[in-house]
Motif scaffolding. Structure first.
Motif, PDB file in Angstrom:
ATOM      1  N   ILE A  21       0.848  -1.201   0.000  1.00  0.00           N
ATOM      2  CA  ILE A  21       0.000   0.000   0.000  1.00  0.00           C
ATOM      3  C   ILE A  21       0.878   1.243   0.000  1.00  0.00           C
ATOM      4  O   ILE A  21       1.780   1.390   0.823  1.00  0.00           O
ATOM      5  N   LYS A  22       0.599   2.141  -0.950  1.00  0.00           N
ATOM      6  CA  LYS A  22       1.363   3.392  -1.076  1.00  0.00           C
ATOM      7  C   LYS A  22       0.422   4.569  -0.860  1.00  0.00           C
ATOM      8  O   LYS A  22      -0.646   4.640  -1.465  1.00  0.00           O
ATOM      9  N   THR A  23       0.820   5.484   0.007  1.00  0.00           N
ATOM     10  CA  THR A  23       0.026   6.684   0.264  1.00  0.00           C
ATOM     11  C   THR A  23       0.386   7.739  -0.771  1.00  0.00           C
ATOM     12  O   THR A  23       1.542   8.148  -0.882  1.00  0.00           O
ATOM     13  N   ILE A  24      -0.635   8.172  -1.517  1.00  0.00           N
ATOM     14  CA  ILE A  24      -0.448   9.207  -2.538  1.00  0.00           C
ATOM     15  C   ILE A  24      -0.760  10.581  -1.957  1.00  0.00           C
ATOM     16  O   ILE A  24      -0.045  11.548  -2.193  1.00  0.00           O
ATOM     17  N   LEU A  25      -1.853  10.665  -1.174  1.00  0.00           N
ATOM     18  CA  LEU A  25      -2.274  11.900  -0.525  1.00  0.00           C
ATOM     19  C   LEU A  25      -2.494  11.627   0.950  1.00  0.00           C
ATOM     20  O   LEU A  25      -3.016  10.581   1.314  1.00  0.00           O
ATOM     21  N   GLY A  35     -16.218  33.250  -6.187  1.00  0.00           N
ATOM     22  CA  GLY A  35     -15.396  34.373  -6.610  1.00  0.00           C
ATOM     23  C   GLY A  35     -13.912  34.183  -6.346  1.00  0.00           C
ATOM     24  O   GLY A  35     -13.112  35.025  -6.729  1.00  0.00           O
ATOM     25  N   GLU A  36     -13.535  33.087  -5.703  1.00  0.00           N
ATOM     26  CA  GLU A  36     -12.131  32.822  -5.401  1.00  0.00           C
ATOM     27  C   GLU A  36     -11.564  31.803  -6.384  1.00  0.00           C
ATOM     28  O   GLU A  36     -12.296  31.017  -6.971  1.00  0.00           O
ATOM     29  N   VAL A  37     -10.246  31.838  -6.513  1.00  0.00           N
ATOM     30  CA  VAL A  37      -9.525  30.862  -7.311  1.00  0.00           C
ATOM     31  C   VAL A  37      -8.558  30.149  -6.391  1.00  0.00           C
ATOM     32  O   VAL A  37      -7.861  30.786  -5.606  1.00  0.00           O
ATOM     33  N   MET A  38      -8.536  28.833  -6.461  1.00  0.00           N
ATOM     34  CA  MET A  38      -7.574  28.052  -5.694  1.00  0.00           C
ATOM     35  C   MET A  38      -6.675  27.333  -6.683  1.00  0.00           C
ATOM     36  O   MET A  38      -7.166  26.707  -7.627  1.00  0.00           O
ATOM     37  N   ALA A  39      -5.385  27.443  -6.489  1.00  0.00           N
ATOM     38  CA  ALA A  39      -4.431  26.746  -7.346  1.00  0.00           C
ATOM     39  C   ALA A  39      -3.720  25.691  -6.520  1.00  0.00           C
ATOM     40  O   ALA A  39      -3.349  25.932  -5.371  1.00  0.00           O
ATOM     41  N   ILE A  40      -3.551  24.530  -7.107  1.00  0.00           N
ATOM     42  CA  ILE A  40      -2.808  23.447  -6.468  1.00  0.00           C
ATOM     43  C   ILE A  40      -1.502  23.328  -7.230  1.00  0.00           C
ATOM     44  O   ILE A  40      -1.501  22.964  -8.412  1.00  0.00           O
ATOM     45  N   LEU A  41      -0.423  23.666  -6.567  1.00  0.00           N
ATOM     46  CA  LEU A  41       0.885  23.699  -7.217  1.00  0.00           C
ATOM     47  C   LEU A  41       1.791  22.626  -6.647  1.00  0.00           C
ATOM     48  O   LEU A  41       1.685  22.264  -5.479  1.00  0.00           O
ATOM     49  N   GLY A  42       2.688  22.134  -7.469  1.00  0.00           N
ATOM     50  CA  GLY A  42       3.665  21.157  -7.012  1.00  0.00           C
ATOM     51  C   GLY A  42       4.376  20.555  -8.204  1.00  0.00           C
ATOM     52  O   GLY A  42       3.918  20.662  -9.342  1.00  0.00           O
ATOM     53  N   PRO A  43       5.493  19.887  -7.934  1.00  0.00           N
ATOM     54  CA  PRO A  43       6.254  19.283  -9.028  1.00  0.00           C
ATOM     55  C   PRO A  43       5.526  18.073  -9.608  1.00  0.00           C
ATOM     56  O   PRO A  43       4.561  17.565  -9.028  1.00  0.00           O
ATOM     57  N   SER A  44       6.013  17.615 -10.728  1.00  0.00           N
ATOM     58  CA  SER A  44       5.462  16.424 -11.364  1.00  0.00           C
ATOM     59  C   SER A  44       5.504  15.260 -10.384  1.00  0.00           C
ATOM     60  O   SER A  44       6.502  15.047  -9.693  1.00  0.00           O
ATOM     61  N   GLY A  47       1.039  14.621  -6.844  1.00  0.00           N
ATOM     62  CA  GLY A  47      -0.310  14.197  -6.495  1.00  0.00           C
ATOM     63  C   GLY A  47      -1.406  15.185  -6.845  1.00  0.00           C
ATOM     64  O   GLY A  47      -2.545  15.035  -6.408  1.00  0.00           O
ATOM     65  N   LYS A  48      -1.095  16.193  -7.658  1.00  0.00           N
ATOM     66  CA  LYS A  48      -2.099  17.204  -8.020  1.00  0.00           C
ATOM     67  C   LYS A  48      -3.286  16.579  -8.748  1.00  0.00           C
ATOM     68  O   LYS A  48      -4.444  16.794  -8.370  1.00  0.00           O
ATOM     69  N   THR A  49      -3.020  15.776  -9.764  1.00  0.00           N
ATOM     70  CA  THR A  49      -4.101  15.147 -10.514  1.00  0.00           C
ATOM     71  C   THR A  49      -4.807  14.111  -9.653  1.00  0.00           C
ATOM     72  O   THR A  49      -6.032  13.969  -9.733  1.00  0.00           O
ATOM     73  N   SER A  50      -4.080  13.415  -8.813  1.00  0.00           N
ATOM     74  CA  SER A  50      -4.714  12.449  -7.896  1.00  0.00           C
ATOM     75  C   SER A  50      -5.692  13.160  -6.974  1.00  0.00           C
ATOM     76  O   SER A  50      -6.798  12.664  -6.735  1.00  0.00           O
ATOM     77  N   LEU A  51      -5.321  14.337  -6.464  1.00  0.00           N
ATOM     78  CA  LEU A  51      -6.232  15.098  -5.606  1.00  0.00           C
ATOM     79  C   LEU A  51      -7.477  15.501  -6.388  1.00  0.00           C
ATOM     80  O   LEU A  51      -8.606  15.339  -5.900  1.00  0.00           O
ATOM     81  N   LEU A  52      -7.300  15.995  -7.606  1.00  0.00           N
ATOM     82  CA  LEU A  52      -8.458  16.349  -8.425  1.00  0.00           C
ATOM     83  C   LEU A  52      -9.343  15.134  -8.692  1.00  0.00           C
ATOM     84  O   LEU A  52     -10.566  15.233  -8.673  1.00  0.00           O
TER      85      LEU A  52
END
Length: 177
Positions: A21-25, A35-44, A47-52
């Protein structure tokens, strides 16, 4: 009441053949109000796409835990379909339709009213997203040239905006620009 998208203690694990078992997030939380924008930033690989995928109920290959709510109500498939949308990393459009035809086709699903009402809304989006110069260009694909990568991305955003979602998520919105 102002729309509020909130998630807390999001964790996501997958079962790897070699590593178990591997923890991704692990315990990810956030809030975004109207009215707000949230950006999820991080290197390749961060886990950005995994979070989405977890937030959009598309994390199918692992186990996700945590809370995700819209206006205090837990997000279900039905709530997500009615109030949210995602613009995926890859743009998927019909190659032999123009940008305008693509938007008119989508408008038939999401906009109530006359053809003139739909056309007016489509034309407004075309102008706001800078698609005027390519509105009557075929989308294209890998076999014939059509819209540029940036134009396809803006077309994807326009398609999502026609739905008038409470929450709009974009996976790598600057890719191809």
């Amino acid at each position: 009441m102002s729309n509020k998208f909130e998630f807390s203690d999001i964790s996501y694990t997958v079962n790897c053949k070699k590593k178990g078992i591997k923890t991704i997030l692990s315990e990810i939380s956030g809030v975004c109000r109207a009215g707000e924008v949230m950006a999820i930033l991080g290197p390749s690989g961060a886990g950005k796409t995994s979070l989405l995928n977890v937030l959009t109920l598309n994390a199918l290959s692992g186990v996700s835990k945590g809370m995700c709510q819209l206006n205090g109500v837990n997000i279900t498939d039905k709530i997500f379909r009615e109030h949210c949308c995602i613009v995926p990393q890859e743009d998927h459009h019909r190659a032999f339709l123009t940008a305008r035809q693509t938007l008119m086709y989508v408008a038939d699903f999401y906009i109530q009213g006359s053809d003139e009402t739909k056309k007016k809304e489509v034309d407004t989006l075309i102008t706001k997203l800078g698609l005027d110069v390519c509105a009557d260009t075929l989308v294209g694909n890998q076999f014939f040239v059509g819209l540029s990568g940036g134009q396809k991305k803006r077309l994807s955003v326009a398609v999502a905006l026609l739905k008038k979602p409470s929450v709009m998520m974009l996976d790598e919105p600057t890719s191809g620009l």
